[in-house]
Design a protein around this motif. Structure first.
Motif, mmCIF file in Angstrom:
data_model
loop_
_atom_site.group_PDB
_atom_site.id
_atom_site.type_symbol
_atom_site.label_atom_id
_atom_site.label_comp_id
_atom_site.label_asym_id
_atom_site.label_seq_id
_atom_site.Cartn_x
_atom_site.Cartn_y
_atom_site.Cartn_z
ATOM 1 N N ASP A 102 0.817 -1.225 0.000
ATOM 2 C CA ASP A 102 0.000 0.000 0.000
ATOM 3 C C ASP A 102 0.849 1.273 0.000
ATOM 4 O O ASP A 102 0.506 2.280 0.634
ATOM 5 C CB ASP A 102 -0.966 0.001 1.194
ATOM 6 C CG ASP A 102 -2.410 -0.212 0.736
ATOM 7 O OD1 ASP A 102 -2.741 0.189 -0.398
ATOM 8 O OD2 ASP A 102 -3.204 -0.775 1.511
ATOM 9 N N TRP A 105 -0.462 5.075 -0.404
ATOM 10 C CA TRP A 105 -1.079 5.720 0.755
ATOM 11 C C TRP A 105 -0.035 6.071 1.822
ATOM 12 O O TRP A 105 -0.061 7.145 2.400
ATOM 13 C CB TRP A 105 -2.159 4.793 1.346
ATOM 14 C CG TRP A 105 -3.489 4.929 0.664
ATOM 15 C CD1 TRP A 105 -4.513 5.777 1.022
ATOM 16 C CD2 TRP A 105 -3.972 4.217 -0.490
ATOM 17 N NE1 TRP A 105 -5.577 5.628 0.169
ATOM 18 C CE2 TRP A 105 -5.284 4.682 -0.761
ATOM 19 C CE3 TRP A 105 -3.429 3.243 -1.320
ATOM 20 C CZ2 TRP A 105 -6.052 4.192 -1.828
ATOM 21 C CZ3 TRP A 105 -4.194 2.762 -2.371
ATOM 22 C CH2 TRP A 105 -5.484 3.225 -2.623
ATOM 23 N N ARG A 126 -0.467 9.606 -3.748
ATOM 24 C CA ARG A 126 -1.335 8.597 -3.114
ATOM 25 C C ARG A 126 -1.964 7.666 -4.146
ATOM 26 O O ARG A 126 -2.008 6.454 -3.964
ATOM 27 C CB ARG A 126 -2.429 9.289 -2.298
ATOM 28 C CG ARG A 126 -3.417 8.303 -1.663
ATOM 29 C CD ARG A 126 -4.361 8.972 -0.682
ATOM 30 N NE ARG A 126 -3.667 9.372 0.529
ATOM 31 C CZ ARG A 126 -3.702 10.594 1.070
ATOM 32 N NH1 ARG A 126 -4.393 11.558 0.505
ATOM 33 N NH2 ARG A 126 -3.027 10.858 2.169
ATOM 34 N N THR A 168 -11.197 3.072 -5.757
ATOM 35 C CA THR A 168 -10.335 4.261 -5.753
ATOM 36 C C THR A 168 -10.139 4.766 -7.183
ATOM 37 O O THR A 168 -10.254 5.964 -7.452
ATOM 38 C CB THR A 168 -8.968 3.917 -5.127
ATOM 39 O OG1 THR A 168 -9.188 3.499 -3.784
ATOM 40 C CG2 THR A 168 -8.030 5.114 -5.139
#
Ligand SMILES: [Fe+2]
Ligand SMILES: [Fe+2]
Length: 246
Positions: free
Chosen positions: A115, A118, A137, A175
């Motif tokens: 991840d 993020w 991000r 997302t």
């Protein structure tokens, strides 16, 4: 037994066949089977594991470390890739914020890989504009989705590391659907467009090229990164001193 001409033909066919073929990509379930054959998990940060032999002793950081100090002393596994991406973006005439986002986009992988879009955005949030944070991000999610309009194709590297039949998880898909309608979509998309996996030979960008952009767009804390009490100071300290046992 072949004539010279026939040998040359055979060699040419062989070379063409070689350049057009590569070993088949593993499937996602084959990749999952590899998990228990390794002593470390794939999401671990580069600073915390050695891929060959033991880890090395790290040079101490200056008392008030700057972004440049981290590039020099801690971003050793990620800096070349990030410099190459930023250099590519700069040559393509991208905005300074996009160039900066490219320069920073994968550096958090020294701390953690899973991840990383993020994590990276969170680490840089106190020091760069909202637009740069956004671009960093979401590059992680956007890289799974082609956008031919901007020249972004799904990379073979992901067929290799996620599996040929990998489908992004629902949070990634959601997302992507959200970000593609956002007014800063292009900024984040450009991080993926400049996210190079094959580098131009002989191109060796250095951090000096980006001194002005860092100066204009990165709020260097005067106490040093890690010691300014920001929301992500602990992340910088963890990269400065990854040998602390607790
Ligand atoms: Fe990335
Ligand atoms: Fe990258």
């Amino acid at each position: 037994m072949l004539s010279d001409e026939a040998k040359a033909d055979a060699l040419e066919h062989h070379l063409i066949a070689q350049t057009n073929s590569h070993p088949p990509f593993p499937t996602a379930s084959e990749i999952a089977l590899q998990i228990e054959s390794q002593p470390i998990r794939k999401g671990v940060g580069n600073l915390f594991v050695s891929r060959q032999g033991n880890v090395k002793r790290l040079e101490p950081m200056p008392e008030k470390p700057t972004l440049q100090d981290f590039f020099r002393l801690r971003f050793t596994a990620t800096s070349n890739h990030c410099l190459q991406s930023a250099n590519h973006a700069m040559k393509a005439g991208m905005s300074e914020e996009v160039v900066l986002a490219c320069l920073l986009h994968d550096t958090v992988q020294e701390l953690i890989k899973v991840d990383h879009g993020w994590w990276s955005a969170q680490m840089y949030e106190p020091y760069v504009s909202e637009k740069v944070v956004f671009a960093i991000r979401y590059h992680q999610a956007l890289r799974f989705y082609e956008d031919k309009e901007y020249g972004y194709m799904y990379p073979d590297l992901y067929r290799q590391i996620f599996g040929s039949d990998y489908k992004p998880e629902p949070y990634i898909e959601q997302t992507y659907q959200r970000v593609r309608k956002h007014r800063w979509y292009v900024e984040s998309r450009m991080v993926t467009v400049n996210d190079l996996y094959a580098f131009e030979k002989g191109v060796n960008p250095t951090l000096d090229q980006f001194t002005d952009i860092i100066g204009r767009h990165f709020k260097q804390p005067h106490e040093g990164l890690g010691f300014d009490n920001s929301a992500s100071a602990h992340m910088w300290r963890s990269m400065a001193t990854p040998d602390h046992p607790l």
